[in-house]
Design a protein around this motif. Sequence first.
Motif, mmCIF file in Angstrom:
data_model
loop_
_atom_site.group_PDB
_atom_site.id
_atom_site.type_symbol
_atom_site.label_atom_id
_atom_site.label_comp_id
_atom_site.label_asym_id
_atom_site.label_seq_id
_atom_site.Cartn_x
_atom_site.Cartn_y
_atom_site.Cartn_z
ATOM 1 N N THR A 1 -0.264 -2.953 22.434
ATOM 2 C CA THR A 1 1.019 -2.514 22.968
ATOM 3 C C THR A 1 1.406 -3.276 24.228
ATOM 4 O OG1 THR A 1 -0.078 -0.745 24.228
ATOM 5 C CG2 THR A 1 0.782 -0.180 22.052
ATOM 6 N N MET A 2 0.545 -4.201 24.655
ATOM 7 C CA MET A 2 0.820 -4.989 25.855
ATOM 8 C C MET A 2 1.345 -6.377 25.539
ATOM 9 S SD MET A 2 0.390 -3.618 28.826
ATOM 10 C CE MET A 2 1.371 -2.317 28.091
ATOM 11 N N GLN A 3 1.612 -6.655 24.284
ATOM 12 C CA GLN A 3 2.084 -7.978 23.918
ATOM 13 C C GLN A 3 3.540 -8.172 24.316
ATOM 14 O OE1 GLN A 3 -0.348 -10.168 22.653
ATOM 15 N NE2 GLN A 3 -1.422 -8.370 23.360
ATOM 16 N N LYS A 4 3.927 -9.431 24.487
ATOM 17 C CA LYS A 4 5.295 -9.774 24.870
ATOM 18 C C LYS A 4 6.287 -9.202 23.853
ATOM 19 C CE LYS A 4 8.210 -13.790 25.887
ATOM 20 N NZ LYS A 4 8.252 -15.266 26.012
ATOM 21 N N GLY A 5 7.313 -8.528 24.362
ATOM 22 C CA GLY A 5 8.344 -7.977 23.492
ATOM 23 C C GLY A 5 8.138 -6.516 23.131
ATOM 24 N N THR A 6 6.963 -5.938 23.489
ATOM 25 C CA THR A 6 6.723 -4.524 23.214
ATOM 26 C C THR A 6 7.220 -3.672 24.381
ATOM 27 O OG1 THR A 6 4.476 -4.623 24.142
ATOM 28 C CG2 THR A 6 4.712 -5.006 21.779
ATOM 29 N N MET A 7 7.518 -2.412 24.107
ATOM 30 C CA MET A 7 7.986 -1.507 25.159
ATOM 31 C C MET A 7 6.849 -1.208 26.131
ATOM 32 S SD MET A 7 11.196 -0.911 24.803
ATOM 33 C CE MET A 7 11.338 0.476 25.947
ATOM 34 N N ALA A 8 7.124 -1.316 27.410
ATOM 35 C CA ALA A 8 6.117 -1.008 28.431
ATOM 36 C C ALA A 8 5.897 0.500 28.483
ATOM 37 C CB ALA A 8 6.576 -1.515 29.789
ATOM 38 N N GLY B 1 13.053 5.102 35.271
ATOM 39 C CA GLY B 1 14.137 5.263 36.235
ATOM 40 C C GLY B 1 14.710 3.937 36.713
ATOM 41 N N PHE B 2 14.001 2.844 36.412
ATOM 42 C CA PHE B 2 14.462 1.514 36.826
ATOM 43 C C PHE B 2 15.030 0.727 35.641
ATOM 44 C CE2 PHE B 2 11.130 2.604 39.925
ATOM 45 C CZ PHE B 2 11.878 2.514 41.097
ATOM 46 N N ARG B 3 15.322 1.425 34.526
ATOM 47 C CA ARG B 3 15.897 0.754 33.372
ATOM 48 C C ARG B 3 17.201 0.069 33.789
ATOM 49 N NH1 ARG B 3 14.436 2.120 28.326
ATOM 50 N NH2 ARG B 3 12.419 2.395 29.377
ATOM 51 N N GLY B 4 17.388 -1.155 33.338
ATOM 52 C CA GLY B 4 18.543 -1.945 33.757
ATOM 53 C C GLY B 4 18.174 -2.965 34.816
ATOM 54 N N LYS B 5 16.951 -2.836 35.369
ATOM 55 C CA LYS B 5 16.451 -3.791 36.353
ATOM 56 C C LYS B 5 15.238 -4.526 35.790
ATOM 57 C CE LYS B 5 17.711 -1.437 40.683
ATOM 58 N NZ LYS B 5 17.175 -0.994 42.001
ATOM 59 N N TYR B 6 14.952 -5.674 36.375
ATOM 60 C CA TYR B 6 13.667 -6.312 36.125
ATOM 61 C C TYR B 6 12.633 -5.592 36.983
ATOM 62 C CZ TYR B 6 15.972 -10.225 33.805
ATOM 63 O OH TYR B 6 16.701 -11.000 32.944
ATOM 64 N N LYS C 1 18.596 -10.613 42.584
ATOM 65 C CA LYS C 1 18.403 -10.759 41.139
ATOM 66 C C LYS C 1 18.008 -9.451 40.444
ATOM 67 C CE LYS C 1 19.149 -15.211 41.081
ATOM 68 N NZ LYS C 1 20.303 -15.798 40.387
ATOM 69 N N ASN C 2 18.241 -8.319 41.121
ATOM 70 C CA ASN C 2 17.980 -7.015 40.487
ATOM 71 C C ASN C 2 16.511 -6.836 40.120
ATOM 72 O OD1 ASN C 2 19.151 -4.560 39.826
ATOM 73 N ND2 ASN C 2 19.545 -5.133 37.696
ATOM 74 N N LEU C 3 15.612 -7.219 41.031
ATOM 75 C CA LEU C 3 14.161 -7.151 40.804
ATOM 76 C C LEU C 3 13.551 -6.010 41.600
ATOM 77 C CD1 LEU C 3 11.533 -8.401 39.621
ATOM 78 C CD2 LEU C 3 11.439 -9.838 41.679
ATOM 79 N N GLY D 1 11.397 -6.412 31.437
ATOM 80 C CA GLY D 1 12.823 -6.713 31.425
ATOM 81 C C GLY D 1 13.693 -5.484 31.604
ATOM 82 N N PRO D 2 14.985 -5.668 31.793
ATOM 83 C CA PRO D 2 15.932 -4.543 31.962
ATOM 84 C C PRO D 2 15.932 -3.587 30.773
ATOM 85 C CG PRO D 2 16.950 -6.627 32.602
ATOM 86 C CD PRO D 2 15.661 -6.975 31.934
#
Length: 377
Positions: free
Chosen positions: A237-244, A261-266, A296-298, A353-354
């Motif tokens: 579940t830690m692979q690139k492209g999977t949901m954190a 709570g930080f959805r939409g940000k990096y 950059k919204n980080l 990602g966001p």
Amino acid sequence: MRAQILLITLLVLLPFPLFAQDEVVIPYKIKGYLEGIGNGKVYLYSYDKSKGLRVDSTRADNGDFVFSGVVLEPVLTYLLARSEYYSSAVSFKKQTPLQFFLENGYTFMIEGRYGTLDKAMVSGGLINADYKRYLNAIQLANGEKNVVESKLKNASDEDQLTLKKELKKANDKLFLQTIQFIKRNPNDLLSAWLIGNVVYKTSSMQVVEQCYNSLSAEVKQSAWGKKLYTQLYAYKTMQKGTMAPDFARKGVDGKDVYLSGFRGKYVLLNFWTSWCVTSRKDNIMLNNLVEQYSDKNLQLINVSLDKNLDNWVNAIRSDKLLGANVNAFFKDKEGKLAASYNVRTLPLQVLIGPDGKIIGRYNSAENLHKSLDSVLK
């Protein structure tokens, strides 16, 4: 030097209770005799993943000693002794300890002598019998490794390069024989332990999964087998492209910190500890990166694996850590947050990602910086 999360240091595997609340647990008992210690003291060292290092001791009576207790699960234990005839702390520390597995419900008999504890005879328990077979299987390869390591201690700079190549060959041979033992003994509980504490530390997760798949259904359902499954699941579940994996923790400032709570940000997760020198150096670089990409919204979330909360707080102040600061072990002795992100080494950064999906995992702020340049450009 990069801190490794290992067996007695930090191999993060979730502990699973073995006992139901109404189950009667029969304590283990150790009866032993060590020649040459007289009325000295005998010590048992083991690592409990929920309580840390455990030390038990008892006074010998003319060499005879007894221990009794309960363990949450079978555990590798180290025995040392302090002789009444040799009180020097130096001689005590120079001993090679006796290693064996403790299991509830068994009586263990130990017989040996002071100064050669690692050669003491141990009987009792199912896992110890399997452990002896394993040690016999790797005896030649282990002997070769020990010889090369001994030569390396006094080798010249010219000889060291050759000896290090020989050591790599010996370690590779030892590793191969360990894999062979696991696959030839799928019904041994020890095989699950070897995967988690030898293969897991030195090989890829693909090899770990191959070894896990070779285990019998019964061993997979053991506490050690379930731990391995948890780690494999976390890895996949830690692979690139999977949901954190989402989490909620109290920050050092008392405010709630929700990943969702930080959805939409990096979001940048920084796994670190106060005692890891490399982590502390990375903290300085991460502060600089946060300031560099401030437009950059980080969002930076620092996740400490410190069990000592005072050390954690003092390190935050010393490093002037920016972003949110949470602790994986605060009100969670099992450290599920670190386990869910398959933290194997420190430091570790995870960029999300966001959309809440993992962009990448990095083992240094320097490698992270290169990725941020392309992702946040």
